[in-house]
Enzyme design. Structure first.
Site, PDB file in Angstrom:
ATOM      1  N   SER A 189     -10.386  -6.685   9.671  1.00 29.26           N
ATOM      2  CA  SER A 189     -11.558  -5.966   9.191  1.00 29.26           C
ATOM      3  C   SER A 189     -12.379  -6.961   8.386  1.00 29.26           C
ATOM      4  CB  SER A 189     -11.098  -4.799   8.316  1.00 29.26           C
ATOM      5  OG  SER A 189     -12.164  -3.924   8.049  1.00 29.26           O
TER       6      SER A 189
ATOM      7  N   GLU B 189      -6.672  -1.673  15.232  1.00 31.42           N
ATOM      8  CA  GLU B 189      -7.250  -2.584  14.232  1.00 31.42           C
ATOM      9  C   GLU B 189      -6.261  -3.673  13.832  1.00 31.42           C
ATOM     10  OE1 GLU B 189      -8.457  -0.648  10.603  1.00 31.42           O
ATOM     11  OE2 GLU B 189      -8.485  -2.545   9.519  1.00 31.42           O
TER      12      GLU B 189
ATOM     13  N   ARG C 111       0.836  -1.204   0.000  1.00 31.46           N
ATOM     14  CA  ARG C 111       0.000   0.000   0.000  1.00 31.46           C
ATOM     15  C   ARG C 111       0.864   1.245   0.000  1.00 31.46           C
ATOM     16  NH1 ARG C 111      -4.866  -1.893   4.134  1.00 31.46           N
ATOM     17  NH2 ARG C 111      -5.306  -3.820   2.993  1.00 31.46           N
TER      18      ARG C 111
ATOM     19  N   ARG D 284       2.083   0.605  10.330  1.00 29.83           N
ATOM     20  CA  ARG D 284       1.646   1.044   9.006  1.00 29.83           C
ATOM     21  C   ARG D 284       2.834   1.013   8.045  1.00 29.83           C
ATOM     22  NH1 ARG D 284      -3.015   3.455   7.781  1.00 29.83           N
ATOM     23  NH2 ARG D 284      -3.403   3.809   9.995  1.00 29.83           N
TER      24      ARG D 284
ATOM     25  N   ARG E 252       0.796  -6.960  12.237  1.00 28.07           N
ATOM     26  CA  ARG E 252       0.257  -6.378  13.478  1.00 28.07           C
ATOM     27  C   ARG E 252       0.108  -7.444  14.570  1.00 28.07           C
ATOM     28  NH1 ARG E 252      -4.038  -1.573  11.674  1.00 28.07           N
ATOM     29  NH2 ARG E 252      -2.475  -0.393  10.500  1.00 28.07           N
TER      30      ARG E 252
END
Length: 421
Positions: free
Chosen positions: A350, A347, A260, A275, A389
Site C-alpha cells: 500500500s 493486497e 496489529r 492476517r 504475504r
RNA sequence: GGAGAGGUGGCUGAGCGGUUGAAAGCGCACGAUUCGAAAUCGUGUUUGGGCUUAUCCCCAACGAGGGUUCGAAUCCCUCCCUCUCCGCCA
C-alpha cells in the site's frame, strides 16, 4: 492534521472535500469553537500585555528608588483575572486540538470517488497469472505438508493469528527481506535504517494512528506507555518529527516486524498467514518537497512493483477510492498479488501520499531554498513489500504438483543458489 | 540499580528575579571595498500565533509540566533526555 488556516478561511470547500470520503465535518461546531477561541485569545493577550507593561514600570520605578506600593495595589487582581483567562483559553484550545486531530485528510483530486473497496479503480496489471494442470494448494496446505508451517504450535505459544515457520521457509522469509532491502537501498536510492519497535504516543499521533485508532494497537504496560509498532511507517517517518531538514528528498527503507491487534476483523482471513498479529514488512518512506510529492508517489509505487516484477509475481495496481483510503492519506495505490488458491488478487503493498497531513502533526519541516523559510514537507510511504504475504505468494505461485516450491530466480543468490525450497 | 554533571538560537557559549528574544564568537545573507577573491568594515539573521493588503504593533517560547512572584532563562517541585564513574547485562 489539516491546515487550521484553511479550515478557518475555506471551511465549506474543506467540508466538501471531506464529504467525498464519507466524513461529515461539523462545520457549525468548528466555527463556534473557533470564534470563542479567537475572542478568548485576544482577551487573554490583552491581559498579558497589561501585566507585562505594568510589571516593567514597577521594575523601573524600583530602580529609581521610588515607592512601588501603590503600583502593586493597582495590579492586585490582575493575576487572578489572567489566570482564569489562560485556563479558559487552554481548555478551549485542547478541545479544538482534539477536534482537529480527529479529522481525516482531504482526498486528492485524482483519488476516485467511491464508498468502499468495490469502488477502487484498477489502473494496471502486470505478469501472467500462472496456469496449473492440477488444483493448486493454498499456502497452509503446502506449508503443513512440507512441515514448514505450524499454526497449532503457534496457537499454543501465543494464540490465534500467529505462526511458527521452520527450516527452509523461515529461511526464505529472511532471504526475502534481505533481497528487498538490497534492492531498495542499492538501486532505488533509499537509506537503510534500523528503528525501535516500541514507540511512544507522540510518534503514533504524528503519523495518525492516535488518537483515533488505539484499538488496533498493542500497548505495553511500560512506564513510558510504549506501543508495539503496527508498521515501520511510525518510527521511520517520525525520524523527521520536530526537525527542519536542509536537503530533500530523504528516502528511508527499514525492515521491521509489525504488530496489529486486528480488532474488528474477527472471522476475516482466519486461515493462514494472510492476517496475523505479527508479520514482517519492508517499508519505504520518503520525505519530499511538496511540489514533488505526486511524482514521488508514482516513483515509490514503482519501487514496490519492481520487487514483484523481479520475483515474477503477477499483480495489479489499484487506485483506492475516497471511501477506502486511510485516515491520513490523500491518495493511495494498493498493489495486489495474484494468489492462485484464492483465485484472486490480494493486497501486498500500500503506497500513500500524506501530503502535509502527517508533517503538520509532527512538525516535520524543511528549509525551502526559494523562501529560506522552514515549511512543512510532504511524507509518503509504501510497503516494499509485506514479507509474510510475499512468502504466501511465492509458495502458491511457484508450487508444483508434488507440493514442492520452486525458488524465483532473483531470490536464489539469497538461498545459496537453491532452485527448490 | 548507585553517585555525580548538564540541557539556552543553525552551532559554540554568556546570562546578580526587572528595559534580556536573549551578550560574545562562529556560521549564513546582503552591501561596501577589490580587476576578482581572501582579509576587513557595515547591516541583517529564531519560531509559532493574533491583528493586518502590507509595514507596524501585540502575545508566547531558554528540555517538558506545575509552583512562588507585580515580574522567572534566573528561585522551588515533578518528569523527560544527554554525559561521566561504579555495578549488572546481550
Amino acid at each position: 492534521m489539516l491546515d487550521p488556516k484553511r479550515l478557518r478561511n475555506d471551511l465549506d470547500a474543506v467540508a466538501a472535500q471531506l464529504a467525498r470520503r464519507g466524513y461529515t465535518l461539523d462545520a457549525a461546531a468548528f466555527t463556534a469553537l473557533e470564534e470563542r477561541r479567537k475572542a478568548l485569545q485576544v482577551a487573554t493577550q490583552e491581559l498579558q500585555n497589561e501585566r507585562n507593561t505594568r510589571s516593567k514600570s514597577i521594575g523601573q520605578a524600583k530602580a529609581r528608588g521610588e515607592d512601588i506600593a501603590p503600583l502593586l495595589a493597582e495590579v492586585a487582581d490582575l493575576g487572578d483575572k489572567l489566570k482564569a483567562a489562560e485556563a479558559d483559553l487552554n481548555a478551549l484550545q485542547m478541545a479544538l486540538q482534539d477536534l482537529m486531530l480527529s479529522i481525516p485528510n482531504c482526498p486528492h483530486a485524482s483519488t476516485p470517488d467511491g464508498g468502499g473497496e468495490d469502488d477502487n479503480v484498477e489502473v494496471a496489471r502486470w505478469g501472467e497469472v500462472p496456469k496449473f494442470d492440477f488444483t493448486p494448494r493454498d499456502h497452509v496446505e503446502l506449508g503443513e505438508m512440507n512441515g514448514w508451517m505450524d499454526f497449532e504450535t503457534a496457537a499454543k505459544i501465543s494464540g490465534a493469528r500467529f505462526v511458527v515457520l521452520q527450516g527452509p521457509l523461515a529461511r526464505m522469509q529472511r532471504a526475502l527481506t534481505q533481497f528487498m532491502l538490497d534492492l531498495h537501498s542499492s538501486e532505488h536510492g533509499y537509506q537503510e535504517v534500523y528503528v525501535p519497535y516500541l514507540v511512544n504516543a507522540d510518534s503514533l499521533r504524528g503519523t495518525g494512528q492516535l488518537p483515533k485508532f488505539e484499538a488496533d494497537l498493542f500497548k505495553t504496560n511500560s512506564e513510558a506507555g510504549h506501543y508495539l509498532i503496527p508498521t515501520a511507517e511510525v518510527p521511520v517517518t517520525n525520524i523527521a518529527r520536530d526537525t527542519i531538514a536542509d536537503a530533500l528528498p530523504r528516502r528511508f527503507v527499514a525492515h521491521t516486524p509489525c504488530f496489529r491487534s486486528e480488532a474488528g476483523s474477527y472471522g476475516r482471513d482466519t486461515r493462514g498467514m494472510i492476517r496475523q498479529h505479527q508479520f514482517e514488512k519492508v517499508e519505504m518512506v520518503q520525505l519530499v518537497p511538496p511540489a514533488d510529492s505526486y511524482a514521488a508517489l508514482e516513483e515509490l509505487t514503482g519501487h514496490a512493483e519492481a520487487v514483484l516484477q523481479r520475483l515474477g509475481l503477477a499483480y495489479r495496481k489499484v487506485a483506492l477510492c475516497t471511501g477506502d483510503i486511510g485516515f491520513s492519506s490523500a491518495k493511495t495505490y494498493d498493489l495486489e498479488v495474484w494468489l492462485p488458491a484464492q483465485n484472486t488478487y490480494r493486497e501486498i503493498s500500500s503506497c500513500s501520499n500524506f501530503e502535509d497531513f502527517q508533517a503538520r502533526r509532527m512538525q516535520a519541516r524543511w528549509r525551502n531554498p526559494e523562501t529560506g523559510k522552514p515549511e512543512l514537507l510532504h511524507t509518503l510511504n509504501g510497503s516494499g513489500l509485506a514479507v509474510g504475504r510475499t512468502v504466501v505468494a511465492i509458495m502458491e505461485n511457484y508450487q508444483d504438483a508434488d507440493g514442492r516450491i520452486h525458488v524465483p530466480e532473483a531470490l536464489r543468490p539469497y538461498l545459496g543458489g537453491a532452485e527448490m525450497l
